[in-house]
Scaffold this active site. Sequence first.
Site, PDB file in Angstrom:
ATOM      1  N   ASP A 144      26.402  -4.038  20.950  1.00  0.00           N
ATOM      2  CA  ASP A 144      26.082  -4.486  22.072  1.00  0.00           C
ATOM      3  C   ASP A 144      24.705  -3.315  22.824  1.00  0.00           C
ATOM      4  O   ASP A 144      25.009  -2.053  22.915  1.00  0.00           O
ATOM      5  CB  ASP A 144      27.289  -4.249  23.163  1.00  0.00           C
ATOM      6  CG  ASP A 144      26.934  -4.722  24.516  1.00  0.00           C
ATOM      7  OD1 ASP A 144      26.619  -5.923  24.962  1.00  0.00           O
ATOM      8  OD2 ASP A 144      27.143  -3.953  25.350  1.00  0.00           O
ATOM      9  N   GLU A 191      22.041  -6.391  19.113  1.00  0.00           N
ATOM     10  CA  GLU A 191      21.656  -7.201  20.448  1.00  0.00           C
ATOM     11  C   GLU A 191      20.551  -6.193  20.971  1.00  0.00           C
ATOM     12  O   GLU A 191      21.004  -5.368  21.681  1.00  0.00           O
ATOM     13  CB  GLU A 191      22.897  -7.244  21.442  1.00  0.00           C
ATOM     14  CG  GLU A 191      22.446  -8.224  22.731  1.00  0.00           C
ATOM     15  CD  GLU A 191      23.283  -7.639  23.733  1.00  0.00           C
ATOM     16  OE1 GLU A 191      23.236  -8.393  25.034  1.00  0.00           O
ATOM     17  OE2 GLU A 191      23.460  -6.355  24.024  1.00  0.00           O
TER      18      GLU A 191
END
Length: 556
Positions: free
Chosen positions: A216, A275
Amino acid sequence: MTQHLAAPAAPTTGTHTGWWRDAVIYQVYPRSFADGNGDGMGDLAGVRSRLPYLKELGVDAVWLSPFYASPQADAGYDVADYRAIDPMFGTLHDADALIREAHALGLRIIVDLVPNHCSDQHDWFKQALREGPGSRLRERFHFRPGQGENGELPPNDWESIFGGPAWTRVADGEWYLHLFAPEQPDFNWEHPAVQDEFRSILRFWLDLGADGFRVDVAHGLVKAPGLPDIGGGDQLKLLGNDVMPFFDQDGVHEIYRSWRRILDEYEGDRVLVAEAWTPTVERTARYVRPDEMHQAFNFQYLTTDWDAAALREVIDGSLAAMRPVGAPTTWVLSNHDVTRHATRFANPAGLGTQLREAGDRELGLRRARAATLLMLALPGSAYVYQGEELGLPDVTDLPDEVRQDPSFFRAAGQDGFRDGCRVPIPWSGTEAPYGFGTGGSWLPQPDSWAELSVAAQTGDPSSTLELYRAALRLRRERPDLGAGETVEWQEAPEGVLVFRRGDFLCAANTTGGAVTLPVAGEVLLSSGAVGEDGVVPGGDGVLPADTTVWWQVTSG
């Protein structure tokens, strides 16, 4: 003390190395997938019970959004303990059983890792607050004195992605940095203890059997020296268009090189997926150089409108950018942070990725099905977000009182309408919660979803679910799908994409009218529904409006 469990064997399906290069990876948002204990919230037991469905669907791996111990200020992306399971999702033994059962079915498990920030309830942060200014624990975060006569102003002009200042002042007068919600303080990745801790966390989950990590905010760990002001302009509009002092700094790459060395110690082709929102796909490619990560999400593709010229440009650009670093291109249409593509494509182009209008449902579904077949025909790895195989639209009319997206409650920042793509998916039955569980669902499901359930669509050759199943089966069976790194473009009318890969040809019509192509061959699959007469659109080279067709080519 955390108990270490024996690692299960990795699945033996697929190639010995590089399974991820052409994998189809299914994103599970655990709280909205399946409820195993009847409390209205999805959990790991629910996911485990539906693994056979994912095996039958035809995916290769399952990416699980966060299930760690968390106060849930941002749906689990505020982690209090990276080695514990939040009670709402189950226990560490549930995670172990899930990984083992997935491997037994030939599915791999990718765990979501959140290294940019933690929860304000993390032990380190709570101790940092107790110890006060100048303490060692505060060095693991970004604590700074404020500006102004009495330190009443934030240390710099950075804005939170969720709106408002990226700084919050604590009782002793210092400020701490949080690029997202105030409950999510950013780690200071210059501190060796932070680096050591995450190397340990990686090993913990790898030892448990995880096949990799989706990282993330992979672009956010390192901040520019001195935390300089940005100065002027709308920072939120600049994001993704320019290198910011808190995003996409070159220092992140050494972190991922150290992580890659750890993964390479383990058998089974463990993977890292970034990401990383970057200004260009060329900068994204820096995250997947041979000694760093294996894949990076292709957000440039996700944000492209249903337009042939725009799609061809981003396809060519993506393939070209990844080729020099030897990484596969990835393709994705939906995820837990954006409006589902069945609703995005139901609205006029150019409105972005968070929409509030339902739009033309029939048009949106037709385009979504066509976009899916186009995506699955491209070389590289594809990501499928739970429920898109059912053709689910976003729920755009959720009452304000049920919304939980933290950015919805702030004055600026993201639109705050991510809850619409997070509504629990329907499995069976004619009334909510449609087989999701026995205790309702944490977000209300529309009355119209009975006809979209897994049970309702199974066996219906015109359903979106059966389209996905057929497409994934063909992709697995045919060597000229998924693998490779090039497409051979063919001449096509304006608004139409046609490319060939071996004896396979894909044609996508993004216009509102039918076209005829000089194609001789067998129709393998069409995104258009089977007509009442049983004729599949696409026969004899006919390409209906907003339709993608796969052909087995029999002529040069």
